[in-house]
Design an enzyme around this catalytic site. Structure first.
Site, PDB file in Angstrom:
ATOM      1  N   GLY A 160      50.350  50.612  33.642  1.00  0.00           N
ATOM      2  CA  GLY A 160      50.308  51.769  32.744  1.00  0.00           C
ATOM      3  C   GLY A 160      51.483  51.767  31.785  1.00  0.00           C
ATOM      4  O   GLY A 160      51.319  51.907  30.565  1.00  0.00           O
ATOM      5  N   ASP A 213      52.517  46.716  40.302  1.00  0.00           N
ATOM      6  CA  ASP A 213      52.855  47.985  39.651  1.00  0.00           C
ATOM      7  C   ASP A 213      53.206  47.769  38.172  1.00  0.00           C
ATOM      8  O   ASP A 213      53.646  46.677  37.792  1.00  0.00           O
ATOM      9  CB  ASP A 213      54.058  48.587  40.400  1.00  0.00           C
ATOM     10  CG  ASP A 213      54.244  50.058  40.078  1.00  0.00           C
ATOM     11  OD1 ASP A 213      53.356  50.654  39.442  1.00  0.00           O
ATOM     12  OD2 ASP A 213      55.299  50.597  40.454  1.00  0.00           O
ATOM     13  N   GLY A 214      53.027  48.823  37.379  1.00  0.00           N
ATOM     14  CA  GLY A 214      53.529  48.826  36.004  1.00  0.00           C
ATOM     15  C   GLY A 214      52.509  48.541  34.916  1.00  0.00           C
ATOM     16  O   GLY A 214      52.889  48.400  33.752  1.00  0.00           O
ATOM     17  N   HIS A 257      45.421  47.770  32.839  1.00  0.00           N
ATOM     18  CA  HIS A 257      44.711  47.344  34.048  1.00  0.00           C
ATOM     19  C   HIS A 257      43.869  46.092  33.781  1.00  0.00           C
ATOM     20  O   HIS A 257      43.742  45.226  34.642  1.00  0.00           O
ATOM     21  CB  HIS A 257      43.829  48.474  34.580  1.00  0.00           C
ATOM     22  CG  HIS A 257      44.613  49.668  35.052  1.00  0.00           C
ATOM     23  ND1 HIS A 257      45.740  49.543  35.832  1.00  0.00           N
ATOM     24  CD2 HIS A 257      44.455  51.002  34.845  1.00  0.00           C
ATOM     25  CE1 HIS A 257      46.229  50.753  36.099  1.00  0.00           C
ATOM     26  NE2 HIS A 257      45.474  51.653  35.508  1.00  0.00           N
ATOM     27  N   SER A 281      55.146  52.304  49.262  1.00  0.00           N
ATOM     28  CA  SER A 281      53.934  53.054  48.881  1.00  0.00           C
ATOM     29  C   SER A 281      52.741  52.857  49.818  1.00  0.00           C
ATOM     30  O   SER A 281      51.617  52.621  49.368  1.00  0.00           O
ATOM     31  CB  SER A 281      53.524  52.700  47.438  1.00  0.00           C
ATOM     32  OG  SER A 281      54.554  53.013  46.548  1.00  0.00           O
ATOM     33  N   SER A 340      44.910  52.235  45.813  1.00  0.00           N
ATOM     34  CA  SER A 340      45.379  52.859  47.050  1.00  0.00           C
ATOM     35  C   SER A 340      44.608  54.142  47.328  1.00  0.00           C
ATOM     36  O   SER A 340      43.955  54.696  46.437  1.00  0.00           O
ATOM     37  CB  SER A 340      46.876  53.173  46.945  1.00  0.00           C
ATOM     38  OG  SER A 340      47.056  54.309  46.128  1.00  0.00           O
ATOM     39  N   LEU A 343      42.511  29.075  49.836  1.00  0.00           N
ATOM     40  CA  LEU A 343      43.272  30.322  49.707  1.00  0.00           C
ATOM     41  C   LEU A 343      42.425  31.537  50.080  1.00  0.00           C
ATOM     42  O   LEU A 343      41.283  31.666  49.632  1.00  0.00           O
ATOM     43  CB  LEU A 343      43.731  30.485  48.245  1.00  0.00           C
ATOM     44  CG  LEU A 343      44.419  31.823  47.914  1.00  0.00           C
ATOM     45  CD1 LEU A 343      45.854  31.830  48.423  1.00  0.00           C
ATOM     46  CD2 LEU A 343      44.398  32.095  46.418  1.00  0.00           C
TER      47      LEU A 343
HETATM   48  C1  FPP Z   1      49.722  50.234  39.397  1.00  0.00           C
HETATM   49  O1  FPP Z   1      50.224  50.275  38.089  1.00  0.00           O
HETATM   50  C2  FPP Z   1      48.476  49.509  39.396  1.00  0.00           C
HETATM   51  C3  FPP Z   1      47.288  49.977  39.846  1.00  0.00           C
HETATM   52  C4  FPP Z   1      47.106  51.308  40.463  1.00  0.00           C
HETATM   53  C5  FPP Z   1      46.071  49.172  39.736  1.00  0.00           C
HETATM   54  C6  FPP Z   1      46.266  47.722  39.909  1.00  0.00           C
HETATM   55  C7  FPP Z   1      45.032  47.007  39.586  1.00  0.00           C
HETATM   56  C8  FPP Z   1      44.985  45.817  38.967  1.00  0.00           C
HETATM   57  C9  FPP Z   1      46.187  45.052  38.594  1.00  0.00           C
HETATM   58  C10 FPP Z   1      43.691  45.177  38.677  1.00  0.00           C
HETATM   59  C11 FPP Z   1      42.990  44.822  39.934  1.00  0.00           C
HETATM   60  C12 FPP Z   1      42.011  43.802  39.706  1.00  0.00           C
HETATM   61  C13 FPP Z   1      40.931  43.573  40.455  1.00  0.00           C
HETATM   62  C14 FPP Z   1      40.128  42.416  40.144  1.00  0.00           C
HETATM   63  C15 FPP Z   1      40.467  44.424  41.540  1.00  0.00           C
HETATM   64  P1  FPP Z   1      50.284  51.654  37.350  1.00  0.00           P
HETATM   65  O2  FPP Z   1      49.081  51.806  36.516  1.00  0.00           O
HETATM   66  O3  FPP Z   1      50.536  52.730  38.340  1.00  0.00           O
HETATM   67  O4  FPP Z   1      51.511  51.479  36.406  1.00  0.00           O
HETATM   68  P2  FPP Z   1      52.553  52.601  35.989  1.00  0.00           P
HETATM   69  O5  FPP Z   1      53.391  52.855  37.205  1.00  0.00           O
HETATM   70  O6  FPP Z   1      53.295  51.942  34.904  1.00  0.00           O
HETATM   71  O7  FPP Z   1      51.778  53.795  35.552  1.00  0.00           O
END
Ligand code: FPP
Length: 235
Positions: free
Chosen positions: A17, A14-15, A31, A189, A59, A125
């Site tokens: 954004g 998370d985080g 991202h 979540s 999700s 892994l």
């Molecule tokens: C939540 O943070 C993160 C996500 C919804 C996406 C997570 C995806 C990645 C880290 C990349 C995945 C990589 C691959 C290779 C598939 P948020 O954007 O909701 O953060 P916020 O709560 O600060 O808005």
């Protein structure tokens, strides 16, 4: 005291954004850095003895985000595997995917299935990417499939936990030992609700782009020091 093995680590990344916003960048930049960190943390987890690393990449609720953000997240696996697949193969990692792949854009689904296929002989892994995954949905799908099997005479009525877990998307993986969530939120979540029944929970304040191998190591050490009783009494 004997060290407890931390076989399966799951992470709610998370985080991204908020991290990007702090840097004055668009959410998508968060991202992208987040996906780079998937590479860094997979290597660190492997070095720390983790055998299964499950990461929440998208999700079933994430479809509610803007079209641009969803489309960016759908394109990330392609960028990521183009860059790192060869290295993962060389390191012996096996890529696994959980989630409803049939609802993803064709190209995204193809990239994920190719990564699984290409690495299926590997025994190192297990890097498990949860994409279009929601735990309640997974449980409902499992219940429906079980009901169908009973109706068709393939199964007896009345199964136990072990048998039920074979209907889940995670049927090939052991239960989660340690669940980590970054960025300070204290929520699950809809992630792996069944699989975390006995997991230790670790919430860290750093956002996913700021999460380092050192923090992972601390979370695992902390897990190893906790007295895990599975509902029993400690000695
Ligand atoms: C939540 O943070 C993160 C996500 C919804 C996406 C997570 C995806 C990645 C880290 C990349 C995945 C990589 C691959 C290779 C598939 P948020 O954007 O909701 O953060 P916020 O709560 O600060 O808005």
């Amino acid at each position: 005291m004997e060290t407890r093995e931390c076989k399966h680590v799951a992470i709610i990344m998370d985080g991204n954004g908020r991290w990007a916003k702090k840097q004055g960048k668009p959410r998508t930049a968060g991202h992208l850095v987040g996906s780079e960190n998937v590479h860094t943390i997979a290597i660190a987890a492997n070095e720390l003895g983790v055998k299964y690393l499950t990461l929440f990449a998208f999700s079933t609720e994430n479809w509610k985000r803007s079209k641009e953000e969803v489309s960016y997240l759908m394109g990330l696996p392609d960028i990521f595997f183009k860059k790192y697949m060869k290295e993962f193969i060389d390191r012996g990692y096996r890529i696994r995917i959980i989630g409803e792949l049939e609802d993803l854009p064709k190209g995204t689904r193809q990239v994920l299935e190719d990564a699984e296929e290409e690495s299926k002989e590997n025994t190192g892994l297990n890097l498990i990417i949860a994409m279009n995954y929601g735990s309640q949905r997974e449980l409902v799908l499992a219940a429906n499939q079980y009901a169908k099997d009973v109706k068709e005479g393939k199964r007896e009525l009345g199964i136990n936990e072990e048998e039920f877990s074979q209907y889940l998307m995670t049927k090939d993986f052991p239960p989660v030992d340690l669940l980590i969530r970054t960025s300070g939120e204290l929520r699950i979540s809809n992630f792996l609700l069944w699989q975390i029944a006995y997991a230790e929970l670790c919430f860290v304040k750093e956002s996913w782009p700021e999460f380092t191998p050192e923090i992972l190591k601390k979370c695992i050490e902390n897990y190893q020091q906790r007295d895990r009783r599975f509902g029993g009494v400690s000695e």
